[in-house]
Each structure stands twice: as C-alpha cells, then as structure tokens.
Write an enzyme that holds these catalytic residues in place. Structure first.
Site, PDB file in Angstrom:
ATOM      1  N   TYR A 145      35.721  16.777  30.514  1.00  0.00           N
ATOM      2  CA  TYR A 145      35.573  16.094  29.224  1.00  0.00           C
ATOM      3  C   TYR A 145      36.674  15.048  29.117  1.00  0.00           C
ATOM      4  CZ  TYR A 145      35.957  14.827  24.388  1.00  0.00           C
ATOM      5  OH  TYR A 145      36.045  14.081  23.249  1.00  0.00           O
ATOM      6  N   ASN A 200     -14.051  -5.631   9.658  1.00  0.00           N
ATOM      7  CA  ASN A 200     -13.056  -6.555   9.117  1.00  0.00           C
ATOM      8  C   ASN A 200     -11.673  -6.082   9.566  1.00  0.00           C
ATOM      9  OD1 ASN A 200     -11.406  -8.116   7.420  1.00  0.00           O
ATOM     10  ND2 ASN A 200     -11.628  -6.661   5.726  1.00  0.00           N
ATOM     11  N   ASN A 230      -3.189   3.959   9.443  1.00  0.00           N
ATOM     12  CA  ASN A 230      -3.290   4.543   8.107  1.00  0.00           C
ATOM     13  C   ASN A 230      -2.710   5.953   8.072  1.00  0.00           C
ATOM     14  OD1 ASN A 230      -4.642   2.296   6.949  1.00  0.00           O
ATOM     15  ND2 ASN A 230      -6.519   2.971   7.951  1.00  0.00           N
ATOM     16  N   ARG A 285      -2.090   8.285   3.247  1.00  0.00           N
ATOM     17  CA  ARG A 285      -2.610   9.068   4.364  1.00  0.00           C
ATOM     18  C   ARG A 285      -1.530   9.422   5.391  1.00  0.00           C
ATOM     19  NH1 ARG A 285      -7.523   4.821   5.007  1.00  0.00           N
ATOM     20  NH2 ARG A 285      -6.024   3.554   3.848  1.00  0.00           N
ATOM     21  N   GLY A 316       0.845  -1.201   0.000  1.00  0.00           N
ATOM     22  CA  GLY A 316       0.000   0.000   0.000  1.00  0.00           C
ATOM     23  C   GLY A 316       0.878   1.247   0.000  1.00  0.00           C
ATOM     24  N   GLU A 353     -16.921  -2.120   2.126  1.00  0.00           N
ATOM     25  CA  GLU A 353     -15.988  -1.075   2.558  1.00  0.00           C
ATOM     26  C   GLU A 353     -16.756   0.151   3.032  1.00  0.00           C
ATOM     27  OE1 GLU A 353     -12.436  -1.273   2.826  1.00  0.00           O
ATOM     28  OE2 GLU A 353     -13.380  -3.231   2.844  1.00  0.00           O
ATOM     29  N   ASN A 384      41.517   9.340  40.479  1.00  0.00           N
ATOM     30  CA  ASN A 384      40.680  10.487  40.781  1.00  0.00           C
ATOM     31  C   ASN A 384      40.950  11.570  39.746  1.00  0.00           C
ATOM     32  OD1 ASN A 384      39.453  12.799  41.975  1.00  0.00           O
ATOM     33  ND2 ASN A 384      39.425  11.642  43.896  1.00  0.00           N
ATOM     34  N   ARG A 410      52.449  24.510  35.318  1.00  0.00           N
ATOM     35  CA  ARG A 410      51.812  25.824  35.398  1.00  0.00           C
ATOM     36  C   ARG A 410      52.859  26.840  35.825  1.00  0.00           C
ATOM     37  NH1 ARG A 410      49.007  23.735  40.824  1.00  0.00           N
ATOM     38  NH2 ARG A 410      50.611  24.443  42.259  1.00  0.00           N
TER      39      ARG A 410
HETATM   40  C1  UD1 Z   1      -8.547  -2.611   4.742  1.00  0.00           C
HETATM   41  C2  UD1 Z   1      -9.786  -3.436   4.376  1.00  0.00           C
HETATM   42  C3  UD1 Z   1     -10.916  -3.093   5.342  1.00  0.00           C
HETATM   43  C4  UD1 Z   1     -10.465  -3.326   6.769  1.00  0.00           C
HETATM   44  C5  UD1 Z   1      -9.181  -2.570   7.068  1.00  0.00           C
HETATM   45  C6  UD1 Z   1      -8.640  -2.997   8.421  1.00  0.00           C
HETATM   46  C7  UD1 Z   1      -9.660  -3.747   1.949  1.00  0.00           C
HETATM   47  C8  UD1 Z   1     -10.233  -3.358   0.645  1.00  0.00           C
HETATM   48  N1  UD1 Z   1     -10.169  -3.134   3.031  1.00  0.00           N
HETATM   49  O1  UD1 Z   1      -8.868  -1.237   4.546  1.00  0.00           O
HETATM   50  O2  UD1 Z   1     -12.045  -3.898   5.061  1.00  0.00           O
HETATM   51  O3  UD1 Z   1     -11.490  -2.938   7.666  1.00  0.00           O
HETATM   52  O4  UD1 Z   1      -8.175  -2.885   6.077  1.00  0.00           O
HETATM   53  O5  UD1 Z   1      -7.535  -2.232   8.788  1.00  0.00           O
HETATM   54  O6  UD1 Z   1      -8.804  -4.621   1.983  1.00  0.00           O
HETATM   55  N2  UD1 Z   1      -2.230  -3.128   0.073  1.00  0.00           N
HETATM   56  C9  UD1 Z   1      -1.342  -3.570  -0.888  1.00  0.00           C
HETATM   57  N3  UD1 Z   1      -1.545  -3.185  -2.174  1.00  0.00           N
HETATM   58  C10 UD1 Z   1      -2.583  -2.396  -2.570  1.00  0.00           C
HETATM   59  C11 UD1 Z   1      -3.483  -1.948  -1.587  1.00  0.00           C
HETATM   60  C12 UD1 Z   1      -3.291  -2.335  -0.270  1.00  0.00           C
HETATM   61  O7  UD1 Z   1      -0.384  -4.268  -0.573  1.00  0.00           O
HETATM   62  O8  UD1 Z   1      -2.687  -2.122  -3.778  1.00  0.00           O
HETATM   63  C13 UD1 Z   1      -2.030  -3.545   1.474  1.00  0.00           C
HETATM   64  C14 UD1 Z   1      -1.659  -2.401   2.378  1.00  0.00           C
HETATM   65  O9  UD1 Z   1      -0.243  -2.248   2.452  1.00  0.00           O
HETATM   66  C15 UD1 Z   1      -2.257  -2.852   3.715  1.00  0.00           C
HETATM   67  C16 UD1 Z   1      -3.436  -3.723   3.317  1.00  0.00           C
HETATM   68  O10 UD1 Z   1      -3.222  -4.074   1.966  1.00  0.00           O
HETATM   69  O11 UD1 Z   1      -1.340  -3.639   4.449  1.00  0.00           O
HETATM   70  C17 UD1 Z   1      -4.750  -2.980   3.458  1.00  0.00           C
HETATM   71  O12 UD1 Z   1      -4.724  -1.802   2.647  1.00  0.00           O
HETATM   72  P1  UD1 Z   1      -5.200  -0.381   3.195  1.00  0.00           P
HETATM   73  O13 UD1 Z   1      -5.141   0.583   2.061  1.00  0.00           O
HETATM   74  O14 UD1 Z   1      -4.533  -0.032   4.443  1.00  0.00           O
HETATM   75  O15 UD1 Z   1      -6.742  -0.716   3.453  1.00  0.00           O
HETATM   76  P2  UD1 Z   1      -7.729  -0.079   4.488  1.00  0.00           P
HETATM   77  O16 UD1 Z   1      -8.355   1.125   3.905  1.00  0.00           O
HETATM   78  O17 UD1 Z   1      -7.083   0.053   5.802  1.00  0.00           O
HETATM   79 CA    CA Z   2      -5.065  -0.158   6.654  1.00  0.00          CA
END
Ligand code: UD1
Ligand code: CA
Length: 459
Positions: A363, A166, A224, A16, A12, A151, A374, A437
């Site tokens: 120092y 979730n 996030n 944010r 991800g 979502e 000492n 000295r």
């Molecule tokens: C996600 C869940 C949501 C859950 C929440 C819990 C989805 C669509 N939603 O939302 O239901 O309640 O986590 O914290 O999964 N990632 C990738 N590649 C991508 C997108 C995401 O590797 O293209 C990974 C991120 O690094 C992260 C995880 O997937 O570890 C979740 O992604 P993130 O964007 O944080 O989803 P949330 O909005 O938190």
């Molecule tokens: Ca997340």
C-alpha cells in the site's frame, strides 16, 4: 435569412422510468440522455430552446450557455410543451427534437432540415418504418401524402397495423406551427395537447406536410422505460466500439466490452474481453488493456500494459508502464514511464517515478517515490495516524526491503537502503542503511536441550 431554432423537449415526467430523477438525466454510455439532442442542436441550430419541467435545475445545467431554458410548469402534453418555447423562438424554421431519442444522428437531422427547406413544406416529419410499431404514433397517409398522425392509444386496430411511425422529430415553418398549435385540443385518451395533432390541422388547412423515413430505424428508438434504455444502450455501445475499431483499436470481444462515449483510445491498442473504460479516460496507442480491467477517468500514455483485473480511477500512467494483474490505482495516482506496479498493490494520491517497481502486496498512499526505486513485497506506507494523513518521500534509487512499514511523515534519501522487515519512524539520509527491527538472537543446540528437559520432566 431563414433561421433555425431547435426546441429540445425535456419536460415529460418520465413516469414509465419509475425514477426519482428526471428521465433525461439517466446516463447512456457516460452521458445523460439530454446531452445527445443538445449536441445535435448545437451542431445545427442558430438558437436552442430547452423545455424543462419544474425542479429541473439539473437538466438546465447541462444546456450549452447560449441555450434558453423555459419551464413547462404543468405537463399538458408535447404540443403544450412546444408552445411554452414560443417567446424564445426566432422566425424561420423550427426543429423539434425529443429529449429521449439519443440514437438520432446529426446527419439524419441535417437531412430532414435540408429537405424541409428545399421543399418549402409547412412541416416535415421524420418517420421510421419499424417491425414493432406498438406504442408509437402512426403516420396516416392518403394517396401517398401525409394526412395526420394518430397516437397508439387512440388508434383503431387497422391503424395499429401501420408500420410507419412518428419519431417525434419535426421541422416546421414557425408561423404555420404557432397558428396550428393554437388549434390543438386535448380531446384524446390522455387528455393532453399533442404536438402530433398539428400535422392533421395543417393538412386540413390545405398545407403540405412531408414525411421522410430514417435510413436506420434504430435511430428512432425512444427511451420511455428502463428496458428501452437498455435496448438503446446495446446499439450505442456497439456504435462506440465500431468507431474505435475503425480508428485502429482491436477489440477482442465487442459483446463484453463497455466503453463510454467520452473515452478516446489510440491506434493499435488491444482491448481484451470484459473491460470497462469510462468517464473522461484517454488511452494512448499500442496499449494492452487486459481482461477484467476497469478504467475510470484516467489517462494512459502509449504502450502501457494493464495485465488482467486492474482498477484505475482518476489516475495517470506514463508510457510503457506495466500494471497488474490485480492492482488498484485510487484517485491522483501517477505511475511514471516504464514503472511496474504488480499484484495486489494499492496506490492512492502517490507518484511513482520513472522505472520504479512496486511489484507485490503493497500500500503506497500520499507518497512521492523517485526514479529507479525498488519497493519490496509487503511494504506499507503508514500514512494515517488516526487523525491526519501524512506524506512519505522516497528518493531516487532507494531500496526498500520487503515487509517494511514506513511511518509517515517520513523521508528516505536518494540511494538509501531499508532492511527487510523494518518499521521506519525516522528520516533516513541519502546512501544510508536503516535497520528498524529487533536484533536476531541465535541459540546454538537449543532444540536438543529442549528435548532433554522434556524427557526429564516425564521421567
Ligand atoms: C411521442 C409522440 C409519438 C411518437 C413518439 C416517438 C406525442 C403526443 N407522441 O410519444 O407520436 O411516436 O413520441 O418516440 O408527441 N414532453 C414534454 N412535456 C409534456 C409531454 C411530453 O416536454 O407535457 C416531451 C417529453 O419530455 C419527450 C417528448 O415530449 O421528450 C415526447 O413525450 P413522450 O411522453 O415521451 O411521448 P411518447 O409517448 O414517447
Ligand atoms: Ca418518448
């Protein structure tokens, strides 16, 4: 055998966070976020697949050697991310762990995996019942059974009221997962391939999906943005302190104490308020860490006392030494057992022998100080000539008078004395006295003579 493959999602963008570095590299109590799920994966899984984004060498480096890393070059959603891991996965059970949920415990994940294996469900979702579900995916049930996950941004007002969320931690039967993932469409608000849609797809195909809630909803806290990182840190810090207190450490004010996950502390040590202990620090038993001390990657043996406001970095302190208040141990300092380092003393890359004292305003750099020495107030080792650093050696039982400058390189022999106020530029043999000295001149009756000349001048 039903093998367990853990897929750790870390691709991800972490938009944010508004950060230049990948979200999962941000530290939480001394470890990068990604270290937490990796540790859990290592404890439970037969195989680990880490999904990272492009240019994530820093993340891959943190994975255990046996883990496989795959790159999700386009961030098309959590479902797409899991699909990238497919070639590296074994047949059996797939455990999905998000990279941004560091409070999740290995025990909880183990409970999820056990439940999944016993129930033979196609998928098992770890959920949480939370007071503020905003932002999370909601678990939709029908007649008590899981039906699908929606979502937050795609949820109706009624669905938004659901408190069961979730967590993003799932177990899947591998065959069911791969066939369902092939059917996921990006027809949602973000235009992404959501892993969460797999749940609805499986249910519609008549497969069974279970959901088990976590006991402690704090485990489901995701990171996030930086506000969530701070909120998670409050919980994680308290957990570290609770673990230490259970092991016999007294913490006077947990609210103002910052101790990283990487630190170990022996029993009957007392931590006064406003203390920071970080990095690979090891503190012995029966120590006192005074108010305002900052200890970083240092080793303290048993019964060490740090009076208030000491700063220690990459240093070693032997048993029963007493430091501070207000002293600074810079990297590679080593204070011997029973030694005393006092107010406004700075040590750098120096060894102070057993029972020696450097009590005030000094120092000491690039030095080796013997035992029972000492070092008088205001002593300075002049270790730098503007080009290079030079060493100072002080033998056992030497006595360095106050306000001495020791111009390095220099060796002071065992038992030697240095007169107060000396600037010492030549080696001093054992047992000798060095006086470096100007000789004192005393002019008897000088003040009266001065007064007389002043009067004559006026008259
Ligand atoms: C996600 C869940 C949501 C859950 C929440 C819990 C989805 C669509 N939603 O939302 O239901 O309640 O986590 O914290 O999964 N990632 C990738 N590649 C991508 C997108 C995401 O590797 O293209 C990974 C991120 O690094 C992260 C995880 O997937 O570890 C979740 O992604 P993130 O964007 O944080 O989803 P949330 O909005 O938190
Ligand atoms: Ca997340």
């Amino acid at each position: 055998m039903n093998r367990l493959t853990a897929i750790v999602l870390a691709a991800g963008e972490g938009k944010r966070m508004r950060s230049r570095q990948p979200k999962v590299l941000h530290p939480l109590c001394g470890r990068p976020l990604i270290a937490y799920p990796l540790r859990t994966a290592q404890a439970l899984a037969d195989r680990i697949v880490l999904v990272v984004g492009p240019n994530a060498d820093g993340v891959v480096k943190l994975a255990p050697r046996e883990a496989r890393a795959v790159v999700q070059s386009e961030r098309l959603g959590s479902g797409h991310a899991v699909l990238q891991a497919k070639p590296e996965c074994a047949e059996g059970t797939i455990l999905v762990l998000p990279g941004d949920m560091p409070l999740l415990s290995a025990e909880t994940v183990e409970r999820l995996v056990d439940h999944h294996r016993k129930s033979r469900a196609a998928a098992t979702v770890l959920t949480a019942i939370v007071a503020e579900p905003q932002g999370y995916g909601r678990v939709l049930r029908q007649g008590g059974r899981v039906k699908r996950i929606v979502e937050d941004r795609d949820a109706s007002d009624a669905e938004k009221k659901i408190a069961e969320i979730n967590t993003s931690v799932y177990c899947f039967d591998s065959k069911r997962l791969w066939s369902a993932l092939g059917k996921v469409r990006a027809d949602n608000d973000q235009g992404e391939y959501y892993l969460t849609d797999v749940v609805g797809i499986l249910c519609r195909a008549g497969a069974r999906v279970d959901a088990i809630p976590v006991v402690d909803p704090a485990e489901a806290m995701g990171v996030n943005d930086r506000k969530q990182l701070a909120a998670v840190a409050v919980v994680q810090r308290r957990r570290i302190l609770d673990r230490l207190m259970e092991a016999g450490v007294t913490i006077i004010d947990p609210a103002s104490t910052y101790i990283e996950d990487t630190v170990t502390i022996g029993p009957d040590t007392t931590i006064q308020p406003q203390v920071v202990i970080e990095g690979q620090s090891v503190i012995g038993g029966e120590c006192v860490i005074g108010t305002g001390c900052h200890v970083s990657s240092s080793r303290l043996a048993d019964r060490v006392e740090l009076k208030p406001y000491c700063v220690l970095t990459e240093s070693v302190v032997d048993a029963a030494a007493i430091l501070g208040p207000f002293c600074h141990l810079r990297p590679l300092s080593h204070v011997g057992s029973g030694a005393k380092i006092g107010n406004f003393v700075e040590l750098k890359k120096s060894k102070i022998g057993r029972g020696s004292k450097v009590p005030h305003l000094s120092y000491v750099g690039d030095s080796t100080v013997g035992t029972q020495v000492n070092v008088g107030a205001g002593t300075i080792t002049c270790n730098y000539d503007g080009v290079a650093k030079h060493e100072t050696k002080i033998g056992d039982r030497a006595f360095i008078g106050t306000n001495t400058s020791l111009v390095a390189p220099i060796t002071i022999g065992d038992g030697a004395y240095i007169a107060a106020g000396s600037t010492v530029t030549k080696d001093v043999p054992p047992g000798a006295l060095a006086v470096g000295r100007a000789h004192q001149v005393v002019k008897e009756g000088w003040a009266a003579r001065k007064a007389k000349t002043r009067e004559e001048h006026r008259g």
